[in-house]
Write a protein that holds these residues in place. Structure first.
Motif, PDB file in Angstrom:
ATOM      1  N   LYS A   1       4.547   6.240   3.991  1.00 22.18           N
ATOM      2  CA  LYS A   1       5.666   5.694   3.218  1.00 22.18           C
ATOM      3  C   LYS A   1       6.905   5.593   4.105  1.00 22.18           C
ATOM      4  CE  LYS A   1       4.427   7.046  -1.407  1.00 22.18           C
ATOM      5  NZ  LYS A   1       4.956   7.567  -2.657  1.00 22.18           N
ATOM      6  N   GLY A   2       7.224   4.373   4.541  1.00 24.93           N
ATOM      7  CA  GLY A   2       8.398   4.141   5.376  1.00 24.93           C
ATOM      8  C   GLY A   2       8.199   4.483   6.841  1.00 24.93           C
ATOM      9  N   VAL A   3       7.068   5.050   7.174  1.00 24.31           N
ATOM     10  CA  VAL A   3       6.714   5.402   8.558  1.00 24.31           C
ATOM     11  C   VAL A   3       5.237   5.071   8.748  1.00 24.31           C
ATOM     12  CG1 VAL A   3       8.427   7.261   8.782  1.00 24.31           C
ATOM     13  CG2 VAL A   3       6.141   7.783   7.922  1.00 24.31           C
ATOM     14  N   PRO A   4       4.801   4.913   9.995  1.00 25.90           N
ATOM     15  CA  PRO A   4       3.363   4.693  10.187  1.00 25.90           C
ATOM     16  C   PRO A   4       2.556   5.865   9.607  1.00 25.90           C
ATOM     17  CG  PRO A   4       4.541   4.214  12.216  1.00 25.90           C
ATOM     18  CD  PRO A   4       5.532   4.851  11.267  1.00 25.90           C
ATOM     19  N   LYS A   5       1.422   5.561   9.021  1.00 23.43           N
ATOM     20  CA  LYS A   5       0.579   6.600   8.432  1.00 23.43           C
ATOM     21  C   LYS A   5      -0.011   7.466   9.543  1.00 23.43           C
ATOM     22  CE  LYS A   5      -3.208   7.310   5.214  1.00 23.43           C
ATOM     23  NZ  LYS A   5      -4.174   6.679   4.314  1.00 23.43           N
ATOM     24  N   ARG A   6       0.367   8.750   9.515  1.00 26.44           N
ATOM     25  CA  ARG A   6      -0.125   9.735  10.470  1.00 26.44           C
ATOM     26  C   ARG A   6      -0.366  11.029   9.694  1.00 26.44           C
ATOM     27  NH1 ARG A   6       4.708   7.830  13.592  1.00 26.44           N
ATOM     28  NH2 ARG A   6       3.939   6.354  15.153  1.00 26.44           N
ATOM     29  N   PRO A   7      -1.523  11.149   9.049  1.00 30.67           N
ATOM     30  CA  PRO A   7      -1.758  12.328   8.207  1.00 30.67           C
ATOM     31  C   PRO A   7      -1.732  13.637   8.999  1.00 30.67           C
ATOM     32  CG  PRO A   7      -3.459  10.650   7.872  1.00 30.67           C
ATOM     33  CD  PRO A   7      -2.646  10.226   9.048  1.00 30.67           C
TER      34      PRO A   7
ATOM     35  N   MET B   1       3.622  18.967   0.346  1.00 30.91           N
ATOM     36  CA  MET B   1       2.422  18.184   0.532  1.00 30.91           C
ATOM     37  C   MET B   1       1.227  19.114   0.471  1.00 30.91           C
ATOM     38  SD  MET B   1       0.900  16.353   3.913  1.00 30.91           S
ATOM     39  CE  MET B   1       0.315  17.919   4.534  1.00 30.91           C
ATOM     40  N   THR B   2       0.292  18.769  -0.343  1.00 25.88           N
ATOM     41  CA  THR B   2      -0.987  19.465  -0.338  1.00 25.88           C
ATOM     42  C   THR B   2      -2.058  18.401  -0.227  1.00 25.88           C
ATOM     43  OG1 THR B   2      -1.101  19.455  -2.729  1.00 25.88           O
ATOM     44  CG2 THR B   2      -0.220  21.437  -1.702  1.00 25.88           C
ATOM     45  N   THR B   3      -3.209  18.772   0.252  1.00 27.46           N
ATOM     46  CA  THR B   3      -4.283  17.821   0.461  1.00 27.46           C
ATOM     47  C   THR B   3      -5.519  18.301  -0.259  1.00 27.46           C
ATOM     48  OG1 THR B   3      -3.411  17.208   2.603  1.00 27.46           O
ATOM     49  CG2 THR B   3      -5.717  16.693   2.203  1.00 27.46           C
ATOM     50  N   ARG B   4      -6.149  17.396  -0.973  1.00 26.39           N
ATOM     51  CA  ARG B   4      -7.447  17.698  -1.578  1.00 26.39           C
ATOM     52  C   ARG B   4      -8.506  17.161  -0.637  1.00 26.39           C
ATOM     53  NH1 ARG B   4      -7.412  19.086  -7.074  1.00 26.39           N
ATOM     54  NH2 ARG B   4      -5.392  18.737  -7.979  1.00 26.39           N
TER      55      ARG B   4
ATOM     56  N   HIS C   1       4.670  14.401   3.174  1.00 26.96           N
ATOM     57  CA  HIS C   1       3.899  13.407   2.422  1.00 26.96           C
ATOM     58  C   HIS C   1       4.210  11.978   2.859  1.00 26.96           C
ATOM     59  CE1 HIS C   1       7.571  13.419  -0.017  1.00 26.96           C
ATOM     60  NE2 HIS C   1       7.204  12.241  -0.443  1.00 26.96           N
ATOM     61  N   TYR C   2       5.390  11.728   3.399  1.00 25.94           N
ATOM     62  CA  TYR C   2       5.699  10.380   3.904  1.00 25.94           C
ATOM     63  C   TYR C   2       4.778  10.028   5.075  1.00 25.94           C
ATOM     64  CZ  TYR C   2       9.896  10.562   1.038  1.00 25.94           C
ATOM     65  OH  TYR C   2      10.759  10.647  -0.022  1.00 25.94           O
TER      66      TYR C   2
END
Length: 158
Positions: free
Chosen positions: A119-125, A1-4, A113-114
């Motif tokens: 994706k398949g889990v609550p969004k927690r960046p 996972m990388t973040t822009r 990244h999930y």
């Protein structure tokens, strides 16, 4: 996972880089950027997302009981600590890639990244910053470099 990271702060960063001209290279700044990134990530995990502007959704109580039963951490996004370590400890699964005009920071942990995308889990960046944090992350080292240049802030004859 990388973040822009994109933000209005990038305009300010570009302007400051232009002020430095040829003296500015990302290689000059990346160690400080990495250290600041690590500090922000530690705080993000400690505050369960709140320091980045969006507190992560609480864990389901049934899942918390299951984690306790297995001896895992009951903190959000920390089961055994692999994801946190990959974003707070250089080496291992932490991504630090420095190119001529950019720096990429992130995690090699396959499930990161999930969580980031929900994706398949609550969004927690696991990587999220406020606009002020983004500006500080990148502009603070540049400003220090500008101030260190000979003659910065002084008029002739002073």
């Amino acid at each position: 996972m990388t973040t822009r990271i994109t933000s209005s702060g990038l305009t300010e960063i570009t302007e400051k880089m232009n002020m430095l001209g040829r003296a500015a290279k990302i290689q000059d700044f990346y160690p400080e950027v990495v250290q600041k990134f690590i500090q922000l990530e530690i705080k993000l995990f400690d505050t369960e997302g709140a320091s980045g502007g969006n507190k992560w959704k609480a864990l389901d109580p049934v899942y918390v009981k299951e984690k306790k039963r297995r001896g895992a951490s009951t903190k959000i996004l920390i089961e055994w600590g692999d994801l946190r370590k990959s974003l707070t400890q250089p080496g291992g699964d932490m991504v630090v890639r420095v190119e001529r005009d950019r720096i990429t920071l992130g995690s090699r942990v396959p499930y990161a990244h999930y969580h980031a995308l929900g994706k398949g889990v609550p969004k927690r960046p696991p990587v999220q910053f406020t606009p002020d944090q983004i500006r500080d992350l990148f502009t603070a080292p540049i400003i220090r470099r500008i101030k260190g240049l000979r003659g910065y802030g002084h008029r002739r004859g002073e």
